[in-house]
Enzyme design. Structure first.
Site, PDB file in Angstrom:
ATOM      1  N   HIS A  22      -4.270   4.508   8.994  1.00  0.00           N
ATOM      2  CA  HIS A  22      -5.662   4.085   9.063  1.00  0.00           C
ATOM      3  C   HIS A  22      -6.319   4.548  10.352  1.00  0.00           C
ATOM      4  O   HIS A  22      -7.115   3.828  10.951  1.00  0.00           O
ATOM      5  CB  HIS A  22      -5.804   2.573   8.946  1.00  0.00           C
ATOM      6  CG  HIS A  22      -5.276   2.043   7.664  1.00  0.00           C
ATOM      7  ND1 HIS A  22      -5.131   0.704   7.402  1.00  0.00           N
ATOM      8  CD2 HIS A  22      -4.837   2.660   6.538  1.00  0.00           C
ATOM      9  CE1 HIS A  22      -4.648   0.526   6.206  1.00  0.00           C
ATOM     10  NE2 HIS A  22      -4.461   1.692   5.660  1.00  0.00           N
ATOM     11  N   ASN A 161       1.309  -3.239   5.225  1.00  0.00           N
ATOM     12  CA  ASN A 161      -0.030  -2.801   5.595  1.00  0.00           C
ATOM     13  C   ASN A 161      -1.071  -3.598   4.803  1.00  0.00           C
ATOM     14  O   ASN A 161      -0.732  -4.537   4.089  1.00  0.00           O
ATOM     15  CB  ASN A 161      -0.188  -1.280   5.403  1.00  0.00           C
ATOM     16  CG  ASN A 161       0.019  -0.841   3.956  1.00  0.00           C
ATOM     17  OD1 ASN A 161      -0.428  -1.503   3.021  1.00  0.00           O
ATOM     18  ND2 ASN A 161       0.698   0.281   3.766  1.00  0.00           N
ATOM     19  N   CYS A 162      -2.337  -3.221   4.918  1.00  0.00           N
ATOM     20  CA  CYS A 162      -3.394  -4.028   4.296  1.00  0.00           C
ATOM     21  C   CYS A 162      -3.285  -4.058   2.777  1.00  0.00           C
ATOM     22  O   CYS A 162      -3.698  -5.041   2.143  1.00  0.00           O
ATOM     23  CB  CYS A 162      -4.769  -3.504   4.719  1.00  0.00           C
ATOM     24  SG  CYS A 162      -5.162  -1.838   4.126  1.00  0.00           S
ATOM     25  N   GLU A 163      -2.722  -3.011   2.187  1.00  0.00           N
ATOM     26  CA  GLU A 163      -2.577  -2.980   0.738  1.00  0.00           C
ATOM     27  C   GLU A 163      -1.466  -3.922   0.284  1.00  0.00           C
ATOM     28  O   GLU A 163      -1.591  -4.603  -0.737  1.00  0.00           O
ATOM     29  CB  GLU A 163      -2.295  -1.552   0.268  1.00  0.00           C
ATOM     30  CG  GLU A 163      -2.392  -1.373  -1.232  1.00  0.00           C
ATOM     31  CD  GLU A 163      -2.275   0.077  -1.653  1.00  0.00           C
ATOM     32  OE1 GLU A 163      -2.418   0.352  -2.853  1.00  0.00           O
ATOM     33  OE2 GLU A 163      -2.033   0.946  -0.786  1.00  0.00           O
TER      34      GLU A 163
END
Length: 231
Positions: A22, A161-163
């Site tokens: 990111h 992670n964000c996912e």
């Protein structure tokens, strides 16, 4: 004559690495610039527990809508490693804080306004539901899961992670399709016996991005080998 596959493979790997870490989640030059003003997004179409997805050039950022213009999302951030001051941590994460958080493998699951979360990007709502079909949890359950996890957390390119965060909240299991794409890219490069230099770059990139702590050094060095064997 065939083109040298090494530069192309290395370039593709770099793109996937940027996608996963990111790098530059905010628009160029956004450090210090304010996000869009409140009301920029019409939140009336969002429901509590919705999975919000913001596509960018090299990555997608994810969050869970909590209602009342609030979004829970996981962001790499170095600041929680140095302070517990919520007022400082709650400030918009700059690119420097984010990149250092990736390197240090620290993050926070934070609650921001839709404007701060999306930062001017277009928002897709529950776009991933089609991939999970019968696994979609109730909206209230998804929101409550997100709220329980708010706070400092470890960060991992491959495992947290964000996912991973949003798929756990809405579908009950942490999954990252961006991680899968990265691993496929690594395997593609390793399979090419001519790309020796690219293979070395994969190993070095894994070490740089995943860390050099004693607990992770050997795993990161052997990532290309195990991915090649798995293929």
């Amino acid at each position: 004559t065939m083109k040298n596959p090494v530069p192309q493979a290395a370039s593709l790997l770099l793109e996937k690495l940027l996608l996963l870490v990111h790098v530059r989640p905010l628009p160029a030059g956004s450090d210090g610039e304010p996000p869009p003003a409140p009301g920029y997004y019409d939140t009336s179409c969002f429901k509590r527990g919705d999975l919000l997805e913001v596509p960018r050039t090299l990555f997608v950022h994810f969050g869970i809508y909590l209602g009342e213009n609030r979004v829970a999302h996981l962001m790499p951030d170095i600041l929680p490693a140095f302070t517990g001051d919520r007022r400082q941590i709650q400030q918009v994460v700059t690119n420097k804080r984010l990149i250092l958080g990736v390197i240090a493998r620290t993050a926070s699951i934070r609650v921001d306004t839709v404007e701060d979360f999306a930062y001017g990007g277009s928002i897709l709502v529950n776009h991933m539901d089609r991939l999970f079909e019968d696994q979609v949890l109730g909206s209230e359950e998804a929101a409550r899961r997100a709220e329980k996890l708010v706070g400092a957390t470890a960060y991992s390119l491959l495992w947290n992670n964000c996912e991973h965060f949003v798929t756990y909240c809405r579908y009950g299991a942490p999954v990252s399709f961006q991680t899968d794409k990265f691993c496929e890219t690594v395997k593609m490069i390793i399979r090419d016996q001519r790309s020796v230099l690219a293979s070395v770059l994969v190993g070095l990139a894994s070490i740089v991005c995943l860390g050099l702590a004693p607990s992770t050094t050997l795993p990161t060095i052997f990532i290309p080998f195990f991915l090649w064997m798995a293929g």
